[in-house]
Design a protein around this motif. Structure first.
Motif, short mmCIF file in Angstrom:
data_model
loop_
_atom_site.label_atom_id
_atom_site.label_comp_id
_atom_site.label_asym_id
_atom_site.label_seq_id
_atom_site.Cartn_x
_atom_site.Cartn_y
_atom_site.Cartn_z
N LYS A 145 5.20 -69.92 -45.57
CA LYS A 145 4.39 -68.67 -45.00
C LYS A 145 5.04 -68.11 -43.98
O LYS A 145 5.38 -68.82 -42.91
CB LYS A 145 3.16 -68.93 -45.04
N ALA A 146 4.98 -66.87 -43.60
CA ALA A 146 5.32 -66.11 -42.63
C ALA A 146 4.24 -66.11 -41.52
O ALA A 146 3.64 -65.10 -41.65
CB ALA A 146 5.63 -64.73 -42.79
N ARG B 104 11.84 -70.05 -37.83
CA ARG B 104 10.79 -70.99 -38.34
C ARG B 104 9.59 -70.15 -38.80
O ARG B 104 9.39 -69.25 -38.41
CB ARG B 104 10.30 -71.96 -37.04
N PRO B 105 8.93 -70.90 -39.93
CA PRO B 105 9.19 -72.26 -40.41
C PRO B 105 10.47 -72.48 -41.15
O PRO B 105 10.94 -71.29 -41.52
CB PRO B 105 7.98 -72.43 -41.25
N ALA B 106 10.94 -73.51 -41.16
CA ALA B 106 12.36 -73.49 -41.84
C ALA B 106 12.45 -74.37 -43.35
O ALA B 106 11.39 -75.04 -43.77
CB ALA B 106 13.05 -74.52 -40.89
N LEU B 107 13.30 -73.88 -43.91
CA LEU B 107 13.45 -74.56 -45.32
C LEU B 107 13.93 -76.02 -45.18
O LEU B 107 14.53 -76.34 -43.92
CB LEU B 107 14.66 -73.83 -46.17
N HIS C 111 13.18 -59.47 -46.27
CA HIS C 111 13.05 -60.76 -45.93
C HIS C 111 12.31 -61.11 -44.58
O HIS C 111 12.10 -62.28 -44.12
CB HIS C 111 14.63 -61.19 -45.40
N GLY C 112 11.39 -60.12 -44.32
CA GLY C 112 10.39 -60.40 -43.19
C GLY C 112 11.06 -60.37 -41.94
O GLY C 112 12.33 -60.29 -41.60
N GLN C 113 10.05 -60.40 -40.75
CA GLN C 113 10.48 -60.45 -39.50
C GLN C 113 11.44 -61.69 -39.13
O GLN C 113 12.45 -61.84 -38.25
CB GLN C 113 9.21 -60.19 -38.50
N ASN C 114 10.90 -62.70 -39.61
CA ASN C 114 11.50 -64.08 -39.23
C ASN C 114 12.20 -64.65 -40.56
O ASN C 114 12.36 -66.03 -40.64
CB ASN C 114 10.38 -65.08 -38.75
N GLY C 115 12.53 -64.09 -41.61
CA GLY C 115 13.34 -64.48 -42.57
C GLY C 115 12.64 -65.05 -43.86
O GLY C 115 13.07 -65.69 -44.84
N VAL C 116 11.10 -65.17 -43.79
CA VAL C 116 10.50 -65.59 -45.01
C VAL C 116 10.33 -64.36 -45.91
O VAL C 116 9.78 -63.32 -45.53
CB VAL C 116 9.11 -65.99 -44.71
N GLY C 117 10.87 -64.66 -47.22
CA GLY C 117 10.89 -63.38 -48.11
C GLY C 117 9.36 -62.90 -48.48
O GLY C 117 8.34 -63.70 -48.36
N ILE C 118 9.08 -61.58 -48.38
CA ILE C 118 7.87 -61.03 -48.48
C ILE C 118 7.17 -61.06 -49.92
O ILE C 118 6.11 -61.14 -49.84
CB ILE C 118 8.03 -59.51 -48.14
N VAL C 119 8.07 -61.14 -50.74
CA VAL C 119 7.40 -61.68 -52.24
C VAL C 119 8.30 -62.55 -52.97
O VAL C 119 9.60 -62.86 -52.44
CB VAL C 119 7.32 -60.41 -53.41
N GLY C 120 7.94 -63.00 -54.03
CA GLY C 120 8.58 -64.31 -54.87
C GLY C 120 9.99 -63.97 -54.94
O GLY C 120 10.92 -64.81 -55.03
#
Length: 231
Positions: A132-133, A214-217, A152-161
């Motif tokens: 989660k972002a 972060r958070p990281a995969l 991909h959002g501000q910190n690399g977390v995809g905004i949708v699936g």
């Protein structure tokens, strides 16, 4: 007279047919029949992934994706981390390898043996607890990331699936993926034109930035066995 007889027969036939049809229409309104026909033609919704089954059938996947910092043989780059990734994206990726939209001999061979349900189950297992972002971006994003944030959002977390999470992914893997989009190894109507505009220095900067987020995969840990303990 012949025409009158034919007219009378036609009227009688119409009256007989109407008397037979009318009770059926009263018992089953046209609206309900239309709705039932539409429902019958509508495609069935894809089944949700079964993580337990996915774990059971992903033993070959874990041979690469279950080893931290494992490298692709040729060309050499890190095998991607999958834990925390969107399950929807993982299914899309597997379908791309199966169809040839993504060029990778080993992944094509693996994906070609999988059904859509297999893919959904494997994706559910590997994704685990989806990231989660919930943290601000680490460091300053390169200028070339201005359009990336839309998906991909501000910190690399995809905004949708359907959009992959990049946060904490291996830097060299991200570089490889962008080069593949740029050169046609991966065919995607959104990523291909965007990657085509990137210079090598842009690709390096983007990969470095997103790998530090972060958070990281994480790498999914494969089950411990007698062999993995080094006996």
């Amino acid at each position: 007279m012949g025409s009158r007889m034919r007219g009378g027969v036609l009227i009688a036939a119409q009256w007989t047919l109407a008397s037979r049809v009318m009770p059926q229409e009263e018992a089953q309104p046209a609206g309900n029949a239309t709705e039932e026909a539409a429902a019958a033609e509508a495609p069935a919704a894809p089944a949700a992934g079964d993580a337990k089954r996915g774990k059971a059938i992903s033993y070959t996947c874990l041979g690469c994706h279950g080893i931290p910092n494992y490298k692709n043989a040729f060309p050499i780059y890190s095998v991607p981390k999958l834990e925390g990734q969107h399950a929807e994206y993982l299914v899309t990726a597997l379908q791309g390898y199966r169809s040839g939209e993504r060029s990778h001999i080993t992944m094509h061979a693996q994906a070609s043996s999988l059904t859509d349900q297999d893919m959904a189950d494997i994706a559910a297992f590997f994704s685990g607890e989806v990231l989660k972002a919930n943290t601000p971006a680490v460091g300053k994003a390169p200028e070339s990331a201005a359009t990336c944030v839309a998906c991909h959002g501000q910190n690399g977390v995809g905004i949708v699936g359907i959009y992959p999470t990049l946060s904490g992914q291996h830097e060299d893997y991200l570089e490889r993926a962008l080069h593949d989009y740029k050169k046609g190894g991966r065919k995607n109507p959104i990523m291909a034109p965007m990657a085509a505009m990137l210079k090598d220095s842009d690709i390096e900067a983007l990969a470095r930035f997103y790998s530090q987020q972060r958070p990281a995969l994480k790498t999914e840990e494969r089950p411990s066995t007698w062999l993995s303990k080094g006996h």
